[in-house]
Write an enzyme that holds these catalytic residues in place. Structure first.
Site, PDB file in Angstrom:
ATOM      1  N   ASP A  65       2.401   3.659  -5.195  1.00 27.55           N
ATOM      2  CA  ASP A  65       3.464   2.483  -3.900  1.00 27.55           C
ATOM      3  C   ASP A  65       2.953   3.597  -3.381  1.00 27.55           C
ATOM      4  OD1 ASP A  65       5.561   1.210  -3.242  1.00 27.55           O
ATOM      5  OD2 ASP A  65       6.526   3.861  -2.405  1.00 27.55           O
ATOM      6  N   THR A  98       3.381  -2.341   0.781  1.00 28.71           N
ATOM      7  CA  THR A  98       2.603  -1.337   1.349  1.00 28.71           C
ATOM      8  C   THR A  98       1.281  -1.092   0.431  1.00 28.71           C
ATOM      9  OG1 THR A  98       3.828  -0.278  -0.139  1.00 28.71           O
ATOM     10  CG2 THR A  98       4.890  -0.439   1.869  1.00 28.71           C
ATOM     11  N   THR A  99       1.178  -1.282  -0.577  1.00 28.22           N
ATOM     12  CA  THR A  99      -0.357  -1.798  -0.638  1.00 28.22           C
ATOM     13  C   THR A  99      -1.642  -1.994   0.240  1.00 28.22           C
ATOM     14  OG1 THR A  99       0.153  -0.063  -2.573  1.00 28.22           O
ATOM     15  CG2 THR A  99      -1.890  -0.661  -2.528  1.00 28.22           C
ATOM     16  N   ASP A 398      11.763  -0.895  -4.687  1.00 35.32           N
ATOM     17  CA  ASP A 398      11.414  -2.081  -4.425  1.00 35.32           C
ATOM     18  C   ASP A 398      11.470  -3.630  -4.987  1.00 35.32           C
ATOM     19  OD1 ASP A 398       9.528  -0.049  -2.785  1.00 35.32           O
ATOM     20  OD2 ASP A 398       7.479  -0.423  -4.250  1.00 35.32           O
TER      21      ASP A 398
END
Length: 531
Positions: A65, A98-99, A398
């Protein structure tokens, strides 16, 4: 003046020559920020690698994550810290991607450095990137599939796509329905435009596997019931109290000296009567399950009080944390009781069943069948070890955020690098309608978006150049939903593979990445202030 000299003279005037120091500062910022993006680029997608993060205290975290990796990393350079904040902003706004947002920002910075080498002014690049990001969001909104919250299958597909890139992806068939049902339980699908994740409580317990995770329409307490008392109550009448059932303490500076046994007996008798009076009042109100908030000054309940409560067949759950009180109160639909004077039957909650159950090595108290239950829900998350349990918690969070995105903006788009490729193609076409420096900048922005399909292919062990070229050709032929199928190692219609994501994840990632890149681009000096 000869014609060829005149032309070269005009060219040198239109080209922006930066001074040496600002150039060095920009290069330094770009290198630091791109180093952060490159560090997590291998974690993107369903075939992305995991990172093992070791904290200074010896704690180990295994995750892919982006937000978690960057939060745990020690980042010193201020420009690199901006990318950490970018990932955090995406986590708050959308909860997923988020990546992707950091990888996009790294690619855009790469594009910026090439534009600066061509002699284009940073302000021109910045303004063009702002316009390109706005145009990209506009294009994305034109290729969405509308969604109704009653369409459970589409919600499940979105949650599964989010979980497919996680360490616990093999459990996506269990966690996806839990995420969907959890969110639908705490909102009114017809009117809701957001989800308060505080209404969802996730309780982590070691023992068993992620398969044993269950959704509980009620309350779960990590504390076990006090020993000696009942461990199962049917038709429970529940009181949540914020006062102590123990003898009143004297002031810290005062001391009470008892000189003989008769005085000692009297003190003990008074203490006994004081506690017995409280317990009788609890019983008189009809309460048979007592939830006691943890006291920061002393024990909230004494051993003698627990003995009396057990004798009267009242189940006790003590040491409830202060931050849990609001959730418990909302679930039971009753007010916390702050003094004995307010301990009346109308301030009690009621439930069909309260029982202590075993979860591997530990026990928990579960309350179900709550009358007039508030819009809250609990999830009892299980895992065979701490690392799996923590990652399952992050992955479930998530998935919940993905469903929250769909409540906020009820629209889906394809995944698997399809939207980024379509955006790159459409922005290139739009760039051809522009002139001058702006056209160069729009083209660079469009090219930067292709980092997502390129990285997905690379992480899946495919030939990235051949894959992205083929993907580009499919989109040029009008196949807007063609994406990278990592399981088959080919380009397929990604919607048929049920790889979908919320519109908000993509629009938020592009807007936030462009904003951060513009901020880094416009920095031309770093000034250290000493106090």
């Amino acid at each position: 003046m000869p014609a060829h000299q005149s032309k070269s003279h005009e060219g040198s005037r239109s080209e922006y020559k930066d001074k040496d120091k600002p150039t060095q500062i920009r290069i330094s910022n770009f290198i630091a920020a791109k180093a952060v993006a490159d560090a997590i680029r291998t974690s993107l997608g369903p075939r992305g690698m995991d990172k093992m993060i070791q904290a200074s205290n010896g704690d180990v975290t295994i995750t892919n994550d982006g937000a978690t990796i960057l939060k745990e990393m020690q980042v010193l350079h201020p420009a690199a810290k901006m990318l950490v904040d970018l990932s955090k902003a995406q986590d708050i706004e959308a909860g997923d991607g988020t990546t992707s947002v950091v990888v996009l920002a790294g690619s855009m910075l790469d594009a910026c450095s090439k534009l600066l080498e061509k002699g284009i002014h940073p302000t021109t690049i910045s303004e063009s990137f702002q316009g390109a990001a706005g145009k990209a969001v506009e294009i994305l909104e034109g290729m969405v599939t509308p969604l109704e919250l009653s369409d459970r299958d589409s919600l499940l597909k979105s949650a599964s796509t989010s979980l497919n890139s996680k360490v616990v992806s093999q459990y996506s068939n269990i966690l996806s329905p839990i995420a969907v049902d959890t969110v639908l339980n705490v909102i009114d699908p017809t009117t809701a435009d957001n989800v308060d994740l505080k209404d969802i409580r996730i309780i982590k317990k070691l023992g068993g596997t992620v398969d044993d995770t269950e959704l509980i329409n009620g309350l779960v307490f990590t504390q076990k019931a006090s020993s000696g008392g009942p461990t199962k109550i049917e038709k429970a009448k529940i009181a949540l109290i914020q006062f102590c059932i123990s003898p009143p303490k004297t002031d810290m500076e005062n001391q009470v000296i008892v000189s003989d046994y008769s005085q000692m007996d009297r003190v003990l008798k008074e203490e006994r009567n004081y506690i017995l009076n409280i317990v009788k009042q609890v019983k008189k109100a009809g309460c048979n399950l007592l939830l006691i908030q943890k006291s920061i000054l002393r024990d909230a309940v004494s051993d003698l009080a627990l003995h009396f409560l057990a004798k009267m067949k009242i189940m006790v759950v003590k040491d409830i944390e202060r931050e849990e009180v609001e959730f418990v109160s909302k679930t039971l639909n009753c007010r916390p009781i702050a003094s004995l004077d307010h301990f009346t039957a109308e301030n009690l909650g009621s439930a069909e069943l309260a029982e202590e159950i075993s979860t591997g090595i530990e026990k928990v108290v579960k309350i179900t069948g709550i009358a007039n239950q508030g819009k809250t829900i609990s999830v009892l998350l299980r895992g065979s070890n701490k690392l799996v349990l923590e990652e399952a918690d992050r992955s479930l969070h998530d998935a919940l955020c993905v469903i929250r995105c769909l409540v906020k903006k009820r629209a889906l788009i394809a995944g698997g690098g399809a939207p980024e490729t379509e955006l790159a193609l459409r922005l290139m076409e739009y760039a051809n309608t522009l002139s001058g420096m702006e056209q160069y900048c729009y083209r660079a922005f469009a090219g930067a978006l292709e980092i997502i399909p390129f990285t997905l292919a690379e992480n899946a062990g495919l030939n990235p150049i051949a894959t992205v070229t083929e993907l580009r050709n499919k989109h040029a032929q009008g196949e807007r939903t063609a994406g990278i199928n990592v399981r088959k190692g080919a380009i397929t219609n990604i919607l048929e593979e049920n790889v979908v994501q919320p519109l908000l994840v993509s629009t938020s990632a592009i807007s936030l990445a462009a904003e951060t890149v513009r901020s880094i681009l416009k920095i031309d000096d770093i000034v250290n202030c000493q106090k």
